[in-house]
Each structure stands twice: as structure tokens, then as C-alpha cells.
Design an enzyme around this catalytic site. Structure first.
Site, PDB file in Angstrom:
ATOM      1  N   ASP A  11      35.948  66.145  31.660  1.00 50.16           N
ATOM      2  CA  ASP A  11      37.383  65.951  31.921  1.00 50.16           C
ATOM      3  C   ASP A  11      37.643  64.699  32.768  1.00 50.16           C
ATOM      4  O   ASP A  11      38.699  64.549  33.370  1.00 50.16           O
ATOM      5  CB  ASP A  11      37.985  67.203  32.593  1.00 50.16           C
ATOM      6  CG  ASP A  11      37.435  67.415  33.985  1.00 50.16           C
ATOM      7  OD1 ASP A  11      36.405  66.780  34.318  1.00 50.16           O
ATOM      8  OD2 ASP A  11      38.021  68.209  34.743  1.00 50.16           O
ATOM      9  N   HIS A  52      28.720  35.918  33.207  1.00 51.83           N
ATOM     10  CA  HIS A  52      29.409  37.191  33.409  1.00 51.83           C
ATOM     11  C   HIS A  52      28.555  38.184  34.205  1.00 51.83           C
ATOM     12  O   HIS A  52      28.568  39.381  33.936  1.00 51.83           O
ATOM     13  CB  HIS A  52      29.842  37.785  32.058  1.00 51.83           C
ATOM     14  CG  HIS A  52      30.945  36.999  31.406  1.00 51.83           C
ATOM     15  ND1 HIS A  52      31.243  37.054  30.075  1.00 51.83           N
ATOM     16  CD2 HIS A  52      31.838  36.112  31.931  1.00 51.83           C
ATOM     17  CE1 HIS A  52      32.257  36.243  29.797  1.00 51.83           C
ATOM     18  NE2 HIS A  52      32.630  35.649  30.906  1.00 51.83           N
ATOM     19  N   ASP A  74      33.392  34.988  41.968  1.00 56.42           N
ATOM     20  CA  ASP A  74      34.600  34.950  41.134  1.00 56.42           C
ATOM     21  C   ASP A  74      35.268  36.299  41.369  1.00 56.42           C
ATOM     22  O   ASP A  74      34.941  37.297  40.717  1.00 56.42           O
ATOM     23  CB  ASP A  74      34.209  34.733  39.669  1.00 56.42           C
ATOM     24  CG  ASP A  74      35.410  34.443  38.780  1.00 56.42           C
ATOM     25  OD1 ASP A  74      36.542  34.798  39.167  1.00 56.42           O
ATOM     26  OD2 ASP A  74      35.208  33.883  37.678  1.00 56.42           O
ATOM     27  N   ASP A 124      43.125  34.848  40.304  1.00 57.39           N
ATOM     28  CA  ASP A 124      41.804  34.545  39.733  1.00 57.39           C
ATOM     29  C   ASP A 124      41.198  33.411  40.551  1.00 57.39           C
ATOM     30  O   ASP A 124      41.607  32.258  40.425  1.00 57.39           O
ATOM     31  CB  ASP A 124      41.984  34.153  38.253  1.00 57.39           C
ATOM     32  CG  ASP A 124      40.661  34.044  37.515  1.00 57.39           C
ATOM     33  OD1 ASP A 124      39.607  34.274  38.126  1.00 57.39           O
ATOM     34  OD2 ASP A 124      40.699  33.713  36.310  1.00 57.39           O
ATOM     35  N   HIS A 183      31.888  26.633  29.760  1.00 62.95           N
ATOM     36  CA  HIS A 183      33.115  27.402  29.530  1.00 62.95           C
ATOM     37  C   HIS A 183      34.341  26.486  29.646  1.00 62.95           C
ATOM     38  O   HIS A 183      34.231  25.318  30.000  1.00 62.95           O
ATOM     39  CB  HIS A 183      33.213  28.585  30.517  1.00 62.95           C
ATOM     40  CG  HIS A 183      33.149  28.191  31.960  1.00 62.95           C
ATOM     41  ND1 HIS A 183      34.216  27.646  32.631  1.00 62.95           N
ATOM     42  CD2 HIS A 183      32.134  28.267  32.866  1.00 62.95           C
ATOM     43  CE1 HIS A 183      33.872  27.417  33.888  1.00 62.95           C
ATOM     44  NE2 HIS A 183      32.607  27.779  34.056  1.00 62.95           N
ATOM     45  N   HIS A 192      42.813  28.626  31.810  1.00 62.43           N
ATOM     46  CA  HIS A 192      43.458  29.611  30.936  1.00 62.43           C
ATOM     47  C   HIS A 192      44.757  30.033  31.601  1.00 62.43           C
ATOM     48  O   HIS A 192      44.908  29.927  32.818  1.00 62.43           O
ATOM     49  CB  HIS A 192      42.535  30.822  30.681  1.00 62.43           C
ATOM     50  CG  HIS A 192      42.037  31.512  31.930  1.00 62.43           C
ATOM     51  ND1 HIS A 192      42.798  32.418  32.636  1.00 62.43           N
ATOM     52  CD2 HIS A 192      40.863  31.421  32.595  1.00 62.43           C
ATOM     53  CE1 HIS A 192      42.092  32.861  33.671  1.00 62.43           C
ATOM     54  NE2 HIS A 192      40.925  32.261  33.679  1.00 62.43           N
ATOM     55  N   HIS A 224      43.387  36.714  31.803  1.00 63.76           N
ATOM     56  CA  HIS A 224      43.445  35.732  30.708  1.00 63.76           C
ATOM     57  C   HIS A 224      44.757  36.012  29.996  1.00 63.76           C
ATOM     58  O   HIS A 224      44.821  36.805  29.063  1.00 63.76           O
ATOM     59  CB  HIS A 224      42.253  35.890  29.755  1.00 63.76           C
ATOM     60  CG  HIS A 224      40.935  35.627  30.417  1.00 63.76           C
ATOM     61  ND1 HIS A 224      39.740  36.123  29.973  1.00 63.76           N
ATOM     62  CD2 HIS A 224      40.625  34.899  31.534  1.00 63.76           C
ATOM     63  CE1 HIS A 224      38.757  35.709  30.755  1.00 63.76           C
ATOM     64  NE2 HIS A 224      39.271  34.968  31.714  1.00 63.76           N
ATOM     65  N   GLU A 260      39.153  25.656  36.684  1.00 61.23           N
ATOM     66  CA  GLU A 260      37.886  26.251  37.090  1.00 61.23           C
ATOM     67  C   GLU A 260      36.650  25.573  36.502  1.00 61.23           C
ATOM     68  O   GLU A 260      35.875  26.183  35.768  1.00 61.23           O
ATOM     69  CB  GLU A 260      37.870  27.740  36.739  1.00 61.23           C
ATOM     70  CG  GLU A 260      38.278  28.082  35.306  1.00 61.23           C
ATOM     71  CD  GLU A 260      38.197  29.592  35.054  1.00 61.23           C
ATOM     72  OE1 GLU A 260      37.123  30.164  35.274  1.00 61.23           O
ATOM     73  OE2 GLU A 260      39.218  30.180  34.644  1.00 61.23           O
ATOM     74  N   TYR A 289      26.259  24.378  36.244  1.00 65.69           N
ATOM     75  CA  TYR A 289      25.265  25.458  36.333  1.00 65.69           C
ATOM     76  C   TYR A 289      23.887  24.857  36.075  1.00 65.69           C
ATOM     77  O   TYR A 289      23.659  24.248  35.022  1.00 65.69           O
ATOM     78  CB  TYR A 289      25.594  26.549  35.309  1.00 65.69           C
ATOM     79  CG  TYR A 289      27.031  27.022  35.484  1.00 65.69           C
ATOM     80  CD1 TYR A 289      27.345  27.999  36.419  1.00 65.69           C
ATOM     81  CD2 TYR A 289      28.073  26.431  34.751  1.00 65.69           C
ATOM     82  CE1 TYR A 289      28.668  28.394  36.620  1.00 65.69           C
ATOM     83  CE2 TYR A 289      29.391  26.816  34.951  1.00 65.69           C
ATOM     84  CZ  TYR A 289      29.685  27.794  35.886  1.00 65.69           C
ATOM     85  OH  TYR A 289      30.985  28.178  36.087  1.00 65.69           O
ATOM     86  N   ARG A 328      30.954  27.017  40.756  1.00 68.40           N
ATOM     87  CA  ARG A 328      32.269  27.000  40.108  1.00 68.40           C
ATOM     88  C   ARG A 328      33.310  27.093  41.211  1.00 68.40           C
ATOM     89  O   ARG A 328      33.100  27.785  42.214  1.00 68.40           O
ATOM     90  CB  ARG A 328      32.423  28.179  39.129  1.00 68.40           C
ATOM     91  CG  ARG A 328      33.806  28.245  38.486  1.00 68.40           C
ATOM     92  CD  ARG A 328      33.868  29.144  37.235  1.00 68.40           C
ATOM     93  NE  ARG A 328      33.718  30.568  37.492  1.00 68.40           N
ATOM     94  CZ  ARG A 328      32.636  31.285  37.247  1.00 68.40           C
ATOM     95  NH1 ARG A 328      31.564  30.688  36.739  1.00 68.40           N
ATOM     96  NH2 ARG A 328      32.584  32.567  37.500  1.00 68.40           N
ATOM     97  N   GLU A 379      37.613  27.639  41.532  1.00 64.56           N
ATOM     98  CA  GLU A 379      38.745  28.058  40.695  1.00 64.56           C
ATOM     99  C   GLU A 379      39.968  28.376  41.546  1.00 64.56           C
ATOM    100  O   GLU A 379      39.887  29.173  42.493  1.00 64.56           O
ATOM    101  CB  GLU A 379      38.349  29.308  39.899  1.00 64.56           C
ATOM    102  CG  GLU A 379      39.488  29.881  39.059  1.00 64.56           C
ATOM    103  CD  GLU A 379      39.059  31.050  38.175  1.00 64.56           C
ATOM    104  OE1 GLU A 379      38.071  31.734  38.534  1.00 64.56           O
ATOM    105  OE2 GLU A 379      39.712  31.277  37.149  1.00 64.56           O
TER     106      GLU A 379
HETATM  107  N1  GLY Z   1      37.511  35.673  36.349  1.00 62.87           N
HETATM  108  C1  GLY Z   1      37.592  35.382  34.986  1.00 62.87           C
HETATM  109  C2  GLY Z   1      37.796  33.969  34.733  1.00 62.87           C
HETATM  110  O1  GLY Z   1      37.649  33.164  35.632  1.00 62.87           O
HETATM  111  O2  GLY Z   1      38.175  33.557  33.676  1.00 62.87           O
HETATM  112 MN    MN Z   2      37.713  33.680  37.656  1.00 64.74          MN
HETATM  113 MN    MN Z   3      39.567  32.198  35.333  1.00 71.25          MN
END
Ligand code: GLY
Ligand code: MN
Ligand code: MN
Length: 430
Positions: free
Chosen positions: A41, A246, A263, A274, A355, A359, A366, A384, A388, A397, A399
Site C-alpha cells: 500500500d 547523472h 547539481d 537548477d 551536454h 534549457h 527541463h 551550465e 569533464y 560544471r 550553472e
Molecule cells: N539538474 C539537471 C540539469 O542541470 O539539467
Molecule cells: Mn542542474
Molecule cells: Mn540544468
């Protein structure tokens, strides 16, 4: 709810904006998310679908919003269906919204109980030709479960096979991408809570702490400021863990001399923030770490300047790639031969920066936004860049979240969050 909701006037306007774009004699339906099961449950905590939230502010499971601008009866232009509290629910879960509370929160005058949905919807269906369905067309979606919305769409198509269908998603992608002032305030609050968490960490991080202890510190700081917690699964990555983009295990011990990439950010009132910062576990960057850090920071500053009305997301990424390429050459990570021989579809810089740079950010981390359309004032983007380097045992990184302005450089909602090397080192050693 633990957060201050936006005023009902915001939701009224959002619905008016949406309805202004509906074509023909049509109605649109928006469902809440399911409460997702674990097993037995047990369930995950409820998280509202961001579209019904954007259009109504209702933050309760099993709610349905219907918009029908040409309804025969004016009272049926906007209808909210909510679950009725009974004595059992009141004792076990607490009371759900009353009709009056629902109207005050959302500005929707006509509120019915969910148990009336089938009957009312059947009547409305006879009055319209087209259903606007809310499918998920986010460019990164990869959903394998059937959502409450999907179930509704399947059932509706089966029950009303002669109706035409249309898509709500493109309208929402455009509306949600451009933020109202009240939404930017909500995102700013999320950013400010994130700042408190980050500042707390600058005094907490030292050799020997575990990544999950840092996660616990952040949770504490976020929750005590009325956030429900992390806006997304936090990445707290020391040393080479930063090179797993990730990485969310957060189960390693931070070692002297390593960098720590975090992050991590708070949500507030279902709006995200973010943030990424990379700090030295021992409180001081080595010369090499500092050189790479400064390169990432320069790319971030240059990229930010390009976030102005009219910029095209794709071209922006090509320009950022050029700046990153020149930094990687200076750092000795690429040489001229790498550049001369690079495949234009997979430029050499992507070996170290794989990457995207930005975004849309908002109700979803996102967030919605059609990437082929030019940037506009009041869109919120992350910036961001990262470098690496697994062979050197670290990844960096940085951001922030910024709002595009009508004129000039974007407004940085994270402008108060320390980022310069001297600032970070001074605070860590204070
Ligand atoms: N934390 C997810 C990104 O930076 O896109
Ligand atoms: Mn992020
Ligand atoms: Mn981000």
C-alpha cells in the site's frame, strides 16, 4: 500547502491565454497526475502535473480542469472537478478542497465533485466538435508508464469516436515558456532557498564528509524554508564521480584535494531552481583545478551574454561550442589537429563537454519551450557549461538560472550565489 500560492488572477489569465488559442467549437481537458504506487500500500509522495497546476493552481490528486470557451452555458466555460471529502478521507488523509476553497485558489467559479464528471462531460461532449488532448511532447520525454491523462484520452476516444482531436501541448509549450512576473518571483524564491543551502555547505564540506551527509544538510535547509525538497534528484559528486553526468548515488566519502560537483537545487511552490557549483573539498583549488574552473566560468559568462531576445537555441550552442573549443585548446586538452580533423556533427570539444549549455527552466526543471523558436523576454534559461576530465580525476560544471530581458544582458536569479574562486575559498575558510 506549505507555500504561498500565486494569486487566482494569475491562473485566470493563464486560462484566458490558453482559450484564446483554441480553434473551432472545442473543449480541453487537463488531468492531475496519479499517485504513483511503490508496492503493497506504499506510494510515492503526490506530485501535481505541471499543466493543470499552471492553468489552475490546484495541487490535489484526482482533479480535472475543463476549458470550453464556446460552452452553451457560460458557467461551463471553465469547470474544475475535485474529489469530495467524506468522513473517512477527512480522518485518514485530512480534508480535501471544498468548492469554495477551490474557487478562491483557482478563480474557477464552477466547481463540481469528481463523481459528477462522467455525467457533465457527456453533456459537454454533445455541444462540441473537438477535444484538445494534453499529450506529452517534451523534447526529452521518455515516459513508459500510462499516465492518468493517457487513460483519459484512450477512454474518451473510445466513447466519442466521431469527435475531432487537437493538441494542447504546443499551446502550453509557448505559454509556459514565457514567465509572468509572479512566476519569476516564485522561481526567485526557489533560487534563494537554494542559496541558503549552498552557503550552509560551504561551512560544512571538508575532507572526510560523505556525499549523502551533504545531501542531508541541503534537505534540512530546503525543508525549513517551505520547500518540499529537491527540485530534481541531487547530484553530489566528488572526484571522478563528477564525470558520471547523472551520478545520484551520493554514497562516497569526499577526499582531500578532490573537487566536489554539486547539481542541487530546491523547488518552491512547484517551481524549480537548477544550480551547479563545484568546490574544492579542502577549501582551496590546485593551480590546475583553478585553471579549468576559470575556463568554465569564462564560457558561462560569454554564453550568458548571448541569451537575449532573438537568439536561436541551436545557433547559440554552436557559438558556445566555439568558445569552449578555444578554452580547451588553451588548457592543452585539445590540439589544433583535433580541431582540423573534427567531424562537424560531433565537434572535438564534445569529448570534454558532452551536454547542452542551456534549457528552459520553470515549473519543470527541463521546462517547456519550443527550441526552434527565437528566445523572448521573460523566458528563463539555465547556463551550465562544464569540462569533464576523467584522466585528471575531476569534472567541473557551473550553472545558474537567468531571465531574458527585453534589452541587455539577462537577469541572473542566482547572482547572489558565490561562484568566483576567491569568494568560494574565502567562505570555505572563514
Ligand atoms: N539538474 C539537471 C540539469 O542541470 O539539467
Ligand atoms: Mn542542474
Ligand atoms: Mn540544468
Amino acid at each position: 500547502m506549505r507555500y504561498q500560492p500565486l494569486p487566482a488572477t494569475f491562473y485566470r489569465q493563464a486560462r484566458a491565454n490558453f482559450m484564446a488559442q483554441m480553434q473551432g467549437n472545442s473543449l480541453a481537458v487537463f488531468n492531475s497526475n496519479d499517485v504513483y504506487p511503490i508496492s503493497a500500500d506504499s506510494t510515492l509522495p503526490f506530485a501535481q502535473h505541471r499543466d493543470i497546476f499552471y492553468l489552475s493552481g490546484v495541487d490535489q490528486e484526482e482533479s480535472i480542469l475543463v476549458l470550453f470557451p464556446k460552452a452553451v452555458e457560460a458557467k461551463h466555460r471553465e469547470i474544475l472537478f475535485v474529489r469530495e471529502t467524506n468522513a473517512h478521507i477527512a480522518v485518514w488523509e485530512g480534508a480535501k478542497l471544498t468548492k469554495d476553497q477551490a474557487t478562491k485558489l483557482t478563480g474557477v467559479e464552477t466547481v463540481y465533485w469528481l463523481s459528477d464528471f462522467e455525467r457533465v462531460f457527456q453533456e459537454l461532449a454533445t455541444q462540441c466538435d473537438t477535444f484538445y488532448f494534453n499529450t506529452n511532447e517534451h523534447y526529452r520525454q521518455a515516459v513508459e508508464t500510462q499516465t492518468r491523462e493517457d487513460r483519459f484520452i484512450a477512454q474518451c476516444k473510445a466513447n466519442y469516436p466521431a469527435h475531432k482531436v487537437a493538441k494542447s501541448n504546443p499551446i502550453l509549450q509557448q505559454l509556459r515558456a514565457v514567465k509572468a512576473a509572479a512566476e519569476i518571483d516564485q522561481i526567485q524564491t526557489a533560487c534563494d532557498i537554494t542559496e541558503k543551502g549552498f552557503r550552509r555547505l560551504l561551512h560544512f564540506v571538508q575532507p572526510g564528509v560523505w556525499e549523502y551527509e551533504i545531501e542531508a544538510e541541503l534537505s534540512h535547509e530546503f525543508l525549513r524554508h517551505r520547500s518540499k525538497g529537491f527540485a530534481y534528484t541531487p547530484i553530489i559528486a566528488s572526484g571522478n564521480n563528477a564525470n558520471v553526468l547523472h551520478y545520484t548515488e551520493n554514497n562516497c566519502q569526499c577526499k582531500a584535494g578532490d573537487l566536489l560537483l554539486m547539481d542541487v537545487a530546491a523547488e518552491y511552490g512547484n517551481y524549480s531552481s537548477d544550480l551547479t557549483r563545484t568546490i574544492p573539498v579542502s577549501g582551496k583549488f590546485t593551480a590546475r583545478q583553478k585553471a579549468v574552473y576559470e575556463a568554465v566560468l569564462r564560457v558561462k559568462k560569454e554564453a550568458t551574454k548571448m541569451l537575449v531576445p532573438g537568439t536561436l537555441w541551436k545557433e547559440y550552442h554552436i557559438e558556445v561550442g566555439k568558445i569552449m573549443t578555444s578554452e580547451l585548446l588553451s588548457l592543452g586538452l585539445l590540439d589544433q589537429l583535433d580541431i582540423d580533423q573534427q567531424n562537424p556533427d560531433m565537434p572535438a570539444y564534445k569529448r570534454y563537454f558532452m551536454h547542452g549549455t542551456s534549457h528552459h527552466m520553470g515549473l519543470d526543471t527541463h521546462d517547456y519551450g519550443l527550441l526552434h523558436l527565437p528566445m523572448q523576454a521573460n523566458m528563463v534559461f539555465t547556463v551550465e557549461p562544464g569540462i569533464y576530465i576523467p584522466e585528471e580525476g575531476f569534472g567541473i560544471r557551473l550553472e545558474d538560472d537567468v531571465v531574458i530581458q527585453e534589452n541587455g544582458a539577462p537577469l541572473n536569479l542566482m547572482g547572489n550565489i558565490p561562484i568566483e574562486v576567491d569568494e568560494i575559498e574565502a567562505l570555505m575558510n572563514a
